[in-house]
Design a protein around this motif. Structure first.
Motif, PDB file in Angstrom:
ATOM      1  N   THR A  77      -6.387   1.019 -14.495  1.00  0.00           N
ATOM      2  CA  THR A  77      -5.982   1.573 -15.783  1.00  0.00           C
ATOM      3  C   THR A  77      -4.463   1.534 -15.885  1.00  0.00           C
ATOM      4  OG1 THR A  77      -6.020   3.814 -14.857  1.00  0.00           O
ATOM      5  CG2 THR A  77      -7.970   3.102 -16.083  1.00  0.00           C
ATOM      6  N   CYS A  78      -3.982   1.530 -17.124  1.00  0.00           N
ATOM      7  CA  CYS A  78      -2.545   1.553 -17.364  1.00  0.00           C
ATOM      8  C   CYS A  78      -2.039   2.993 -17.240  1.00  0.00           C
ATOM      9  CB  CYS A  78      -2.239   1.004 -18.758  1.00  0.00           C
ATOM     10  SG  CYS A  78      -0.497   1.146 -19.228  1.00  0.00           S
ATOM     11  N   GLU A 106       0.526   4.149 -18.524  1.00  0.00           N
ATOM     12  CA  GLU A 106       1.198   4.569 -19.753  1.00  0.00           C
ATOM     13  C   GLU A 106       0.194   4.858 -20.878  1.00  0.00           C
ATOM     14  OE1 GLU A 106       4.379   5.226 -20.159  1.00  0.00           O
ATOM     15  OE2 GLU A 106       4.827   4.685 -18.073  1.00  0.00           O
ATOM     16  N   CYS A 107      -0.668   3.885 -21.189  1.00  0.00           N
ATOM     17  CA  CYS A 107      -1.557   4.039 -22.344  1.00  0.00           C
ATOM     18  C   CYS A 107      -3.014   4.274 -21.958  1.00  0.00           C
ATOM     19  CB  CYS A 107      -1.459   2.820 -23.261  1.00  0.00           C
ATOM     20  SG  CYS A 107      -2.181   1.296 -22.579  1.00  0.00           S
ATOM     21  N   ARG A 134      -5.209   2.123 -20.900  1.00  0.00           N
ATOM     22  CA  ARG A 134      -6.116   0.994 -21.134  1.00  0.00           C
ATOM     23  C   ARG A 134      -6.717   0.508 -19.818  1.00  0.00           C
ATOM     24  NH1 ARG A 134      -4.653  -4.431 -24.692  1.00  0.00           N
ATOM     25  NH2 ARG A 134      -6.684  -5.458 -24.493  1.00  0.00           N
ATOM     26  N   GLN A 182      -5.971  -9.423 -11.797  1.00  0.00           N
ATOM     27  CA  GLN A 182      -4.582  -9.152 -11.400  1.00  0.00           C
ATOM     28  C   GLN A 182      -4.184  -9.909 -10.132  1.00  0.00           C
ATOM     29  OE1 GLN A 182      -3.525  -7.503 -13.954  1.00  0.00           O
ATOM     30  NE2 GLN A 182      -5.652  -7.009 -14.541  1.00  0.00           N
ATOM     31  N   ARG A 189       0.940  -5.702 -14.929  1.00  0.00           N
ATOM     32  CA  ARG A 189       1.344  -4.888 -16.070  1.00  0.00           C
ATOM     33  C   ARG A 189       0.285  -4.936 -17.159  1.00  0.00           C
ATOM     34  NH1 ARG A 189       6.322  -1.813 -15.831  1.00  0.00           N
ATOM     35  NH2 ARG A 189       7.425  -2.616 -13.996  1.00  0.00           N
ATOM     36  N   CYS A 190       0.261  -3.909 -17.977  1.00  0.00           N
ATOM     37  CA  CYS A 190      -0.687  -3.798 -19.069  1.00  0.00           C
ATOM     38  C   CYS A 190      -0.387  -4.815 -20.167  1.00  0.00           C
ATOM     39  CB  CYS A 190      -0.635  -2.376 -19.629  1.00  0.00           C
ATOM     40  SG  CYS A 190      -1.677  -2.081 -21.064  1.00  0.00           S
ATOM     41  N   CYS A 197       0.799  -2.581 -23.492  1.00  0.00           N
ATOM     42  CA  CYS A 197       2.070  -1.850 -23.625  1.00  0.00           C
ATOM     43  C   CYS A 197       3.100  -2.198 -22.547  1.00  0.00           C
ATOM     44  CB  CYS A 197       1.807  -0.345 -23.616  1.00  0.00           C
ATOM     45  SG  CYS A 197       1.334   0.304 -21.987  1.00  0.00           S
ATOM     46  N   GLY A 211       2.989  -1.248 -19.468  1.00  0.00           N
ATOM     47  CA  GLY A 211       3.034  -0.240 -18.423  1.00  0.00           C
ATOM     48  C   GLY A 211       2.424  -0.727 -17.120  1.00  0.00           C
ATOM     49  N   LEU A 213      -0.061  -1.172 -14.161  1.00  0.00           N
ATOM     50  CA  LEU A 213      -1.490  -1.035 -13.898  1.00  0.00           C
ATOM     51  C   LEU A 213      -1.688  -0.520 -12.485  1.00  0.00           C
ATOM     52  CD1 LEU A 213      -3.029  -4.324 -15.380  1.00  0.00           C
ATOM     53  CD2 LEU A 213      -3.077  -2.031 -16.381  1.00  0.00           C
TER      54      LEU A 213
END
Length: 259
Positions: free
Chosen positions: A135-136, A138-139, A141, A148, A159-160, A163, A165, A167
Protein backbone atom coordinates in the motif's frame (compact mmCIF):
# COMPACT_ATOMS: atom_id res chain seq x y z
CA UNK A 1 -6.75 -27.24 33.11
CA UNK A 2 -7.00 -30.37 30.95
CA UNK A 3 -3.98 -31.29 28.80
CA UNK A 4 -4.63 -33.31 25.64
CA UNK A 5 -1.73 -34.89 23.75
CA UNK A 6 -3.59 -37.69 21.97
CA UNK A 7 -4.74 -36.99 18.42
CA UNK A 8 -7.94 -39.01 18.82
CA UNK A 9 -8.81 -37.24 22.07
CA UNK A 10 -8.14 -33.87 20.48
CA UNK A 11 -10.45 -34.66 17.56
CA UNK A 12 -13.17 -35.88 19.92
CA UNK A 13 -12.87 -32.70 21.96
CA UNK A 14 -13.20 -30.48 18.87
CA UNK A 15 -16.15 -32.54 17.63
CA UNK A 16 -17.99 -31.69 20.86
CA UNK A 17 -17.30 -27.99 20.28
CA UNK A 18 -18.62 -28.29 16.72
CA UNK A 19 -21.82 -29.96 17.90
CA UNK A 20 -22.56 -27.20 20.43
CA UNK A 21 -24.11 -24.62 18.11
CA UNK A 22 -24.90 -22.28 21.01
CA UNK A 23 -21.29 -21.15 21.36
CA UNK A 24 -20.16 -17.78 20.05
CA UNK A 25 -16.55 -18.48 19.13
CA UNK A 26 -13.61 -16.12 18.54
CA UNK A 27 -10.25 -17.46 17.34
CA UNK A 28 -6.70 -16.13 17.35
CA UNK A 29 -4.19 -17.68 14.94
CA UNK A 30 -0.41 -17.46 14.91
CA UNK A 31 2.52 -18.85 12.94
CA UNK A 32 1.86 -22.42 14.08
CA UNK A 33 -1.21 -22.75 11.88
CA UNK A 34 0.79 -21.86 8.78
CA UNK A 35 3.96 -23.86 9.38
CA UNK A 36 1.95 -26.97 8.54
CA UNK A 37 1.21 -25.38 5.16
CA UNK A 38 4.92 -25.10 4.46
CA UNK A 39 5.52 -21.54 5.66
CA UNK A 40 8.46 -21.39 8.06
CA UNK A 41 8.23 -19.63 11.39
CA UNK A 42 10.32 -16.60 10.47
CA UNK A 43 11.15 -15.93 14.13
CA UNK A 44 12.57 -19.42 14.77
CA UNK A 45 16.30 -20.30 14.63
CA UNK A 46 17.33 -20.33 10.99
CA UNK A 47 14.33 -18.24 9.97
CA UNK A 48 14.57 -15.01 7.99
CA UNK A 49 14.64 -12.85 11.11
CA UNK A 50 17.56 -14.79 12.58
CA UNK A 51 19.57 -14.15 9.41
CA UNK A 52 18.36 -10.65 8.59
CA UNK A 53 17.36 -8.14 11.23
CA UNK A 54 13.84 -6.71 10.80
CA UNK A 55 13.71 -3.25 9.27
CA UNK A 56 12.35 -0.66 11.67
CA UNK A 57 9.56 1.55 10.35
CA UNK A 58 11.45 4.80 10.87
CA UNK A 59 14.45 3.35 9.02
CA UNK A 60 12.14 2.40 6.13
CA UNK A 61 10.90 5.99 5.99
CA UNK A 62 14.33 7.61 6.17
CA UNK A 63 16.73 5.23 4.42
CA UNK A 64 16.79 4.01 0.83
CA UNK A 65 19.05 1.11 1.81
CA UNK A 66 16.60 0.05 4.53
CA UNK A 67 13.69 0.20 2.09
CA UNK A 68 15.49 -1.98 -0.43
CA UNK A 69 16.43 -4.47 2.29
CA UNK A 70 12.79 -4.63 3.39
CA UNK A 71 11.57 -5.17 -0.16
CA UNK A 72 14.12 -7.92 -0.73
CA UNK A 73 12.87 -9.62 2.43
CA UNK A 74 9.25 -9.34 1.24
CA UNK A 75 10.09 -11.04 -2.05
CA UNK A 76 11.78 -13.87 -0.14
CA UNK A 77 8.69 -14.33 2.03
CA UNK A 78 6.38 -14.05 -1.00
CA UNK A 79 8.11 -17.03 -2.59
CA UNK A 80 7.09 -19.13 0.44
CA UNK A 81 3.54 -17.75 0.45
CA UNK A 82 2.91 -18.48 -3.23
CA UNK A 83 3.89 -22.14 -2.81
CA UNK A 84 1.66 -22.67 0.22
CA UNK A 85 -1.99 -23.67 0.50
CA UNK A 86 -4.45 -23.58 3.40
CA UNK A 87 -4.54 -26.70 5.55
CA UNK A 88 -7.38 -28.41 7.43
CA UNK A 89 -7.14 -25.96 10.35
CA UNK A 90 -7.66 -22.96 8.05
CA UNK A 91 -10.58 -24.74 6.40
CA UNK A 92 -12.17 -25.62 9.76
CA UNK A 93 -12.21 -21.97 10.79
CA UNK A 94 -13.83 -21.06 7.48
CA UNK A 95 -16.49 -23.72 8.05
CA UNK A 96 -17.26 -22.36 11.52
CA UNK A 97 -17.60 -18.84 10.11
CA UNK A 98 -19.82 -19.96 7.24
CA UNK A 99 -22.09 -21.66 9.78
CA UNK A 100 -22.21 -18.41 11.79
CA UNK A 101 -20.42 -20.01 14.73
CA UNK A 102 -17.12 -18.17 14.52
CA UNK A 103 -17.97 -14.51 14.97
CA UNK A 104 -14.42 -13.17 14.55
CA UNK A 105 -11.00 -14.45 13.52
CA UNK A 106 -8.00 -12.44 14.69
CA UNK A 107 -4.75 -13.43 13.03
CA UNK A 108 -1.16 -12.50 13.72
CA UNK A 109 -0.18 -13.97 10.37
CA UNK A 110 0.52 -11.92 7.26
CA UNK A 111 0.53 -14.76 4.71
CA UNK A 112 -3.01 -14.45 3.29
CA UNK A 113 -3.83 -18.13 3.86
CA UNK A 114 -7.12 -17.38 5.61
CA UNK A 115 -8.27 -15.48 2.50
CA UNK A 116 -7.07 -18.37 0.35
CA UNK A 117 -9.32 -20.63 2.46
CA UNK A 118 -12.27 -18.32 1.62
CA UNK A 119 -12.65 -17.01 5.16
CA UNK A 120 -15.22 -14.16 5.19
CA UNK A 121 -13.32 -10.89 5.01
CA UNK A 122 -15.81 -9.06 7.22
CA UNK A 123 -15.01 -11.40 10.13
CA UNK A 124 -11.23 -11.33 9.70
CA UNK A 125 -8.92 -8.98 11.62
CA UNK A 126 -5.31 -9.02 10.38
CA UNK A 127 -3.83 -7.41 13.43
CA UNK A 128 -0.30 -7.36 11.96
CA UNK A 129 -1.36 -6.48 8.43
CA UNK A 130 -0.82 -8.45 5.23
CA UNK A 131 2.46 -9.08 3.45
CA UNK A 132 0.98 -10.33 0.17
CA UNK A 133 0.39 -6.85 -1.27
CA UNK A 134 1.66 -3.29 -0.85
CA UNK A 135 0.00 0.00 0.00
CA UNK A 136 1.03 3.61 -0.49
CA UNK A 137 2.06 5.30 2.75
CA UNK A 138 0.62 8.59 1.48
CA UNK A 139 -2.73 7.82 -0.20
CA UNK A 140 -3.31 4.22 0.84
CA UNK A 141 -3.64 2.89 -2.72
CA UNK A 142 -3.06 -0.85 -3.04
CA UNK A 143 -0.38 -2.31 -5.34
CA UNK A 144 0.92 -5.75 -6.23
CA UNK A 145 4.26 -6.89 -4.85
CA UNK A 146 5.58 -8.66 -7.92
CA UNK A 147 5.03 -5.54 -10.03
CA UNK A 148 7.69 -3.79 -7.92
CA UNK A 149 10.53 -6.26 -8.62
CA UNK A 150 12.00 -4.30 -11.52
CA UNK A 151 12.28 -1.13 -9.43
CA UNK A 152 13.91 -2.96 -6.53
CA UNK A 153 16.33 -4.78 -8.85
CA UNK A 154 17.27 -1.34 -10.22
CA UNK A 155 18.00 -0.25 -6.61
CA UNK A 156 15.06 2.16 -6.48
CA UNK A 157 12.30 2.24 -3.87
CA UNK A 158 8.91 1.50 -5.45
CA UNK A 159 6.60 4.50 -5.63
CA UNK A 160 2.85 4.89 -5.97
CA UNK A 161 1.59 5.42 -9.52
CA UNK A 162 -1.14 7.74 -8.24
CA UNK A 163 0.68 10.13 -5.91
CA UNK A 164 4.38 9.22 -5.93
CA UNK A 165 4.37 8.20 -2.27
CA UNK A 166 6.44 5.34 -0.93
CA UNK A 167 5.02 1.85 -1.38
CA UNK A 168 5.44 -0.60 1.46
CA UNK A 169 4.19 -4.13 2.08
CA UNK A 170 0.91 -3.80 3.97
CA UNK A 171 2.34 -5.36 7.12
CA UNK A 172 2.82 -3.60 10.45
CA UNK A 173 6.58 -3.13 10.84
CA UNK A 174 8.52 -2.82 14.08
CA UNK A 175 8.09 0.73 15.33
CA UNK A 176 4.96 1.31 13.23
CA UNK A 177 1.76 2.29 14.99
CA UNK A 178 -0.69 -0.56 15.45
CA UNK A 179 -4.13 -0.08 13.84
CA UNK A 180 -6.24 1.21 16.72
CA UNK A 181 -9.59 0.45 15.09
CA UNK A 182 -8.61 -3.19 14.51
CA UNK A 183 -7.37 -3.54 18.08
CA UNK A 184 -10.58 -2.12 19.51
CA UNK A 185 -12.63 -4.46 17.34
CA UNK A 186 -10.55 -7.46 18.45
CA UNK A 187 -10.90 -6.56 22.13
CA UNK A 188 -14.66 -6.15 21.76
CA UNK A 189 -14.95 -9.53 20.05
CA UNK A 190 -12.95 -11.16 22.86
CA UNK A 191 -15.25 -9.61 25.46
CA UNK A 192 -18.42 -10.87 23.76
CA UNK A 193 -17.50 -14.49 22.97
CA UNK A 194 -18.37 -17.68 24.84
CA UNK A 195 -15.27 -19.55 23.71
CA UNK A 196 -11.87 -18.19 22.70
CA UNK A 197 -9.69 -20.52 20.60
CA UNK A 198 -5.94 -20.01 20.17
CA UNK A 199 -4.39 -21.87 17.25
CA UNK A 200 -0.63 -21.91 16.77
CA UNK A 201 0.30 -18.80 18.73
CA UNK A 202 3.06 -18.66 21.35
CA UNK A 203 1.15 -15.77 23.01
CA UNK A 204 4.29 -13.75 23.59
CA UNK A 205 3.72 -10.99 21.01
CA UNK A 206 1.61 -8.13 22.30
CA UNK A 207 -1.01 -6.74 22.11
CA UNK A 208 -2.52 -9.86 20.51
CA UNK A 209 -1.29 -12.01 23.41
CA UNK A 210 -3.55 -10.09 25.79
CA UNK A 211 -6.77 -11.01 23.98
CA UNK A 212 -7.28 -14.50 25.49
CA UNK A 213 -7.03 -12.98 28.98
CA UNK A 214 -9.62 -10.37 28.02
CA UNK A 215 -11.96 -13.18 26.98
CA UNK A 216 -11.41 -15.14 30.20
CA UNK A 217 -12.03 -12.07 32.36
CA UNK A 218 -15.32 -11.62 30.51
CA UNK A 219 -16.41 -15.18 31.32
CA UNK A 220 -15.37 -17.08 28.18
CA UNK A 221 -13.75 -20.49 28.09
CA UNK A 222 -10.22 -20.62 26.66
CA UNK A 223 -8.82 -23.47 24.57
CA UNK A 224 -5.19 -23.27 23.43
CA UNK A 225 -3.96 -25.45 20.58
CA UNK A 226 -0.20 -24.99 20.32
CA UNK A 227 2.82 -27.25 20.08
CA UNK A 228 4.62 -25.57 22.98
CA UNK A 229 3.68 -24.12 26.35
CA UNK A 230 2.42 -20.55 26.39
CA UNK A 231 2.34 -17.96 29.20
CA UNK A 232 -1.48 -18.25 29.33
CA UNK A 233 -1.83 -22.03 29.60
CA UNK A 234 -2.86 -21.67 33.25
CA UNK A 235 -5.91 -19.63 32.17
CA UNK A 236 -7.10 -22.26 29.71
CA UNK A 237 -9.79 -24.82 30.39
CA UNK A 238 -8.12 -27.12 27.83
CA UNK A 239 -4.68 -27.17 26.21
CA UNK A 240 -4.10 -29.32 23.12
CA UNK A 241 -0.59 -30.23 21.98
CA UNK A 242 -1.34 -32.13 18.75
CA UNK A 243 -0.44 -30.95 15.17
CA UNK A 244 -3.12 -28.55 13.99
CA UNK A 245 -3.68 -29.79 10.44
CA UNK A 246 -3.99 -33.40 11.61
CA UNK A 247 -6.18 -32.41 14.54
CA UNK A 248 -8.69 -30.62 12.30
CA UNK A 249 -8.69 -33.25 9.54
CA UNK A 250 -12.30 -34.25 8.78
CA UNK A 251 -13.57 -31.52 11.11
CA UNK A 252 -17.36 -31.24 10.80
CA UNK A 253 -17.72 -34.12 8.35
CA UNK A 254 -19.77 -36.29 10.75
CA UNK A 255 -22.43 -33.60 10.98
CA UNK A 256 -22.44 -33.09 7.20
CA UNK A 257 -23.05 -36.81 6.65
CA UNK A 258 -26.02 -36.67 9.02
CA UNK A 259 -27.74 -33.87 7.10
Amino acid sequence: MTLITSLSEARDFLAKIYKDDRLRIVALTGAGISTESGIPDFRSPGGIWSRRQPVQYQDFISSEDARLEDWDRRFEMMDFFEKSEPNAAHEALTLLAQEDRLTCLITQNVDGLHQAADFPQDRLIEIHGNSTFATCLECGRRAGLDAQRAEVEAARSPRCDACGGLLKAAVISFGQQMPEAKLERAVQAARECDLFLVLGSSLVVHPAAQLPAVAVRSGAGLVILNGQETPLDSLATTVIRTPLAQTFANFGEENEQNL
